[in-house]
Each structure stands twice: as C-alpha cells, then as structure tokens.
Design a protein around this motif. Sequence first.
Motif, PDB file in Angstrom:
ATOM      1  N   THR A  18      -2.270   5.775  12.930  1.00  0.00           N
ATOM      2  CA  THR A  18      -1.288   4.700  13.050  1.00  0.00           C
ATOM      3  C   THR A  18      -1.897   3.387  12.595  1.00  0.00           C
ATOM      4  N   MET A  19      -1.232   2.738  11.660  1.00  0.00           N
ATOM      5  CA  MET A  19      -1.651   1.420  11.201  1.00  0.00           C
ATOM      6  C   MET A  19      -0.638   0.391  11.689  1.00  0.00           C
ATOM      7  N   GLN A  20      -1.146  -0.803  11.969  1.00  0.00           N
ATOM      8  CA  GLN A  20      -0.273  -1.871  12.439  1.00  0.00           C
ATOM      9  C   GLN A  20      -0.488  -3.122  11.590  1.00  0.00           C
ATOM     10  N   PHE A  21       0.622  -3.739  11.174  1.00  0.00           N
ATOM     11  CA  PHE A  21       0.574  -4.975  10.395  1.00  0.00           C
ATOM     12  C   PHE A  21       1.257  -6.074  11.194  1.00  0.00           C
ATOM     13  N   LEU A  22       0.580  -7.198  11.332  1.00  0.00           N
ATOM     14  CA  LEU A  22       1.144  -8.350  12.028  1.00  0.00           C
ATOM     15  C   LEU A  22       1.387  -9.467  11.010  1.00  0.00           C
ATOM     16  N   PHE A  23       2.559 -10.079  11.060  1.00  0.00           N
ATOM     17  CA  PHE A  23       2.916 -11.145  10.137  1.00  0.00           C
ATOM     18  C   PHE A  23       3.402 -12.348  10.927  1.00  0.00           C
ATOM     19  N   SER A  24       2.837 -13.517  10.642  1.00  0.00           N
ATOM     20  CA  SER A  24       3.333 -14.730  11.285  1.00  0.00           C
ATOM     21  C   SER A  24       2.691 -15.966  10.663  1.00  0.00           C
ATOM     22  N   ASP A  25       3.514 -16.966  10.393  1.00  0.00           N
ATOM     23  CA  ASP A  25       3.058 -18.294   9.981  1.00  0.00           C
ATOM     24  C   ASP A  25       2.066 -18.253   8.815  1.00  0.00           C
ATOM     25  N   GLY A  26       2.320 -17.388   7.821  1.00  0.00           N
ATOM     26  CA  GLY A  26       1.450 -17.314   6.654  1.00  0.00           C
ATOM     27  C   GLY A  26       0.249 -16.404   6.820  1.00  0.00           C
ATOM     28  N   PHE A  27       0.149 -15.737   7.958  1.00  0.00           N
ATOM     29  CA  PHE A  27      -0.958 -14.806   8.202  1.00  0.00           C
ATOM     30  C   PHE A  27      -0.451 -13.362   8.124  1.00  0.00           C
ATOM     31  N   MET A  28      -1.335 -12.470   7.687  1.00  0.00           N
ATOM     32  CA  MET A  28      -1.074 -11.038   7.735  1.00  0.00           C
ATOM     33  C   MET A  28      -2.331 -10.351   8.255  1.00  0.00           C
ATOM     34  N   LYS A  29      -2.172  -9.526   9.257  1.00  0.00           N
ATOM     35  CA  LYS A  29      -3.308  -8.800   9.827  1.00  0.00           C
ATOM     36  C   LYS A  29      -3.030  -7.310   9.753  1.00  0.00           C
ATOM     37  N   MET A  30      -4.039  -6.567   9.308  1.00  0.00           N
ATOM     38  CA  MET A  30      -3.919  -5.109   9.224  1.00  0.00           C
ATOM     39  C   MET A  30      -4.985  -4.475  10.106  1.00  0.00           C
ATOM     40  N   THR A  31      -4.570  -3.538  10.944  1.00  0.00           N
ATOM     41  CA  THR A  31      -5.511  -2.822  11.791  1.00  0.00           C
ATOM     42  C   THR A  31      -5.106  -1.361  11.865  1.00  0.00           C
ATOM     43  N   ASP A  32      -6.101  -0.476  11.895  1.00  0.00           N
ATOM     44  CA  ASP A  32      -5.813   0.958  11.983  1.00  0.00           C
ATOM     45  C   ASP A  32      -6.410   1.576  13.240  1.00  0.00           C
ATOM     46  N   GLY A  33      -6.799   0.715  14.178  1.00  0.00           N
ATOM     47  CA  GLY A  33      -7.362   1.215  15.420  1.00  0.00           C
ATOM     48  C   GLY A  33      -8.772   1.720  15.274  1.00  0.00           C
ATOM     49  N   ASP A  34      -9.352   1.528  14.089  1.00  0.00           N
ATOM     50  CA  ASP A  34     -10.711   1.989  13.832  1.00  0.00           C
ATOM     51  C   ASP A  34     -11.681   0.831  14.042  1.00  0.00           C
ATOM     52  N   ASP A  35     -12.731   0.783  13.262  1.00  0.00           N
ATOM     53  CA  ASP A  35     -13.789  -0.196  13.467  1.00  0.00           C
ATOM     54  C   ASP A  35     -13.504  -1.543  12.828  1.00  0.00           C
ATOM     55  N   SER A  36     -12.610  -1.599  11.855  1.00  0.00           N
ATOM     56  CA  SER A  36     -12.439  -2.847  11.110  1.00  0.00           C
ATOM     57  C   SER A  36     -10.993  -3.333  11.116  1.00  0.00           C
ATOM     58  N   GLU A  37     -10.837  -4.625  10.851  1.00  0.00           N
ATOM     59  CA  GLU A  37      -9.542  -5.265  10.721  1.00  0.00           C
ATOM     60  C   GLU A  37      -9.586  -6.203   9.526  1.00  0.00           C
ATOM     61  N   MET A  38      -8.432  -6.463   8.926  1.00  0.00           N
ATOM     62  CA  MET A  38      -8.349  -7.382   7.808  1.00  0.00           C
ATOM     63  C   MET A  38      -7.308  -8.450   8.116  1.00  0.00           C
ATOM     64  N   ILE A  39      -7.665  -9.714   7.881  1.00  0.00           N
ATOM     65  CA  ILE A  39      -6.743 -10.826   8.105  1.00  0.00           C
ATOM     66  C   ILE A  39      -6.623 -11.620   6.809  1.00  0.00           C
ATOM     67  N   PHE A  40      -5.394 -11.775   6.317  1.00  0.00           N
ATOM     68  CA  PHE A  40      -5.161 -12.577   5.120  1.00  0.00           C
ATOM     69  C   PHE A  40      -4.493 -13.882   5.521  1.00  0.00           C
ATOM     70  N   ASP A  41      -5.051 -14.994   5.040  1.00  0.00           N
ATOM     71  CA  ASP A  41      -4.533 -16.334   5.313  1.00  0.00           C
ATOM     72  C   ASP A  41      -3.979 -16.882   4.008  1.00  0.00           C
TER      73      ASP A  41
END
Length: 273
Positions: free
Chosen positions: A46-69
């Motif tokens: 399961t992957m989760q993407f969060l979007f708000s106020d020009g930010f995007m965050k991707m997480t897959d519940g594993d060791d890493s996360e990615m945040i785009f500004d």
Amino acid sequence: MAPLNNIRKFIFSVLIITLFSNPGIAGEVIKVINKDLGDPEAKEETMQFLFSDGFMKMTDGDDSEMIFDSSAKNMTVITHSDKSYMIFDQTTASSVKSEMEKAMEEAMANVPPEQRAMVENMMKNRMSAMGGPQQPQMDVQETEIRKTGRSDTIAGYDCEYYEAFRGDQKDSEYCVASWSELDVGDNIQQSFSSMAEFMEGFLEEFRKMSPVKMNDNPFSYMDEMDGLPVLNRQYSNGKASHESVLVSIVEQDIDESEFAVPATYQKRDMMGR
C-alpha cells in the motif's frame, strides 16, 4: 455583565483551540495498491500520497519517504533506518560532478608522480563512462502515448485507457480519470504539474552526465493524458508484470509536520557524507 462574560468565554475557547490543536491544512490523501503480477505469492503493498499547499508526500510504509515542495522546487528523500535525508534540486547533478572532480583531484595528490598518468587516465575513463565529454551518448527511443478507445470504471471513477510504447514494445498501460471526473481540489493536479516541470529540469542536468540519453519524463505523460491514472499496469516481454490500482481519494486536513524532516535527522549529500 452577561455579554461581557460571553465575550470572555469566546476568547478563552479560541485560545484553547489555538494552543492545543494540531495545525492542519486542507488537502487530499490518495491510497494505491501495488501488485507483483509475476509472483502470485507476493504481498500487496500500500502506497499513500499526501497533497496539500504545494507539497506532495509519498510513502510506502517501508524505510523511506519522498517529499516534493513545488514552491522550493526540490525533492527530499528521507531514510528512517539511519535517520538521514537528502535534498535533490536542479543543481544536484552539477554538484555531483563537481564533487567527483574534487575527489579525483584529492586522490591524485597522493599518487606518486611515476604512476599519476596511468591513474589519471583510468579515472578519466570512469568519468567519461558517466557521460563525460569524451563519451558519446546513446540514443534511446522516446515513449509514445496512444489512446486506445477502451474505457473502464475503477474505484468508482470512469477512466479511459492509454498505452505507452517504446518502438513496437508495449511498456505500460494506464486507465486515466479526468480531473473533472475526480472532482478534487487543485492540490493534486498542481503538484503533478509542478513535479513534471521540476523533473524536466532535473533530468536535463543528468542528461549532461549520463551515457544514455534520458528522454522520458514520466510525469509529463499526465499532461498528455490530461488526468490521473487510477490504474497503471507495467509490461515486460509482452506480459503484465506489475500493477498499481487506486483505492481511494479522501479530502482531509493534513498536519504541516507531515511535510517536514524530523529535527534529529542528519542531512547527507549524494556522496553519502
């Protein structure tokens, strides 16, 4: 005195809410299920993407996360296992090249004069293999997006199929829901549009270093298809190998801390320092 008491109660209530509630910003949360179609025993992810106020965050519940500004035009990759993070922007490629050249100079300083020419030639060959001026770049066929005319309904959203071809090989297919069909705010569309622009500049710098021409910007496909893929199916040797399917899109307030690096984490560069 009653009106005055009511005013005091109102002010006190506002203070309580301000002091003890988490700062939230309106946004959307997308959940996607990834499947390995080549391994029937593989677990779904399961992957989760969060979007708000020009930010995007991707997480897959594993060791890493990615945040785009999108406003800072950078991408932060967080690694939880060693409590570190790296920031990528459009100067990253040139910075890596400078660091490699600096490392070569430092290494050469410790090489005896009689061996310096041989070692220098070996290191230049390695640099050249990464796309230096002595190494001609190999062309790679660009991906062609084709509309199929097929349609479907996935997770309650009507979508139309597109196929991605590289030459005569089918790489992937997408079932794309239009932005109007999704009926969400601007956060998602604007984030992907900004990501496509960022990736174009990012890849442009790496093209100068890579021995293979990197022509494709996957995020630019979304502009061409004008919507969000609610299904993405990858192909290998003519067979479907992996699949990503949208589960849900939920509008909710998102805590600002979701888009921040933990204060105790250490910043690292591409050289691992």
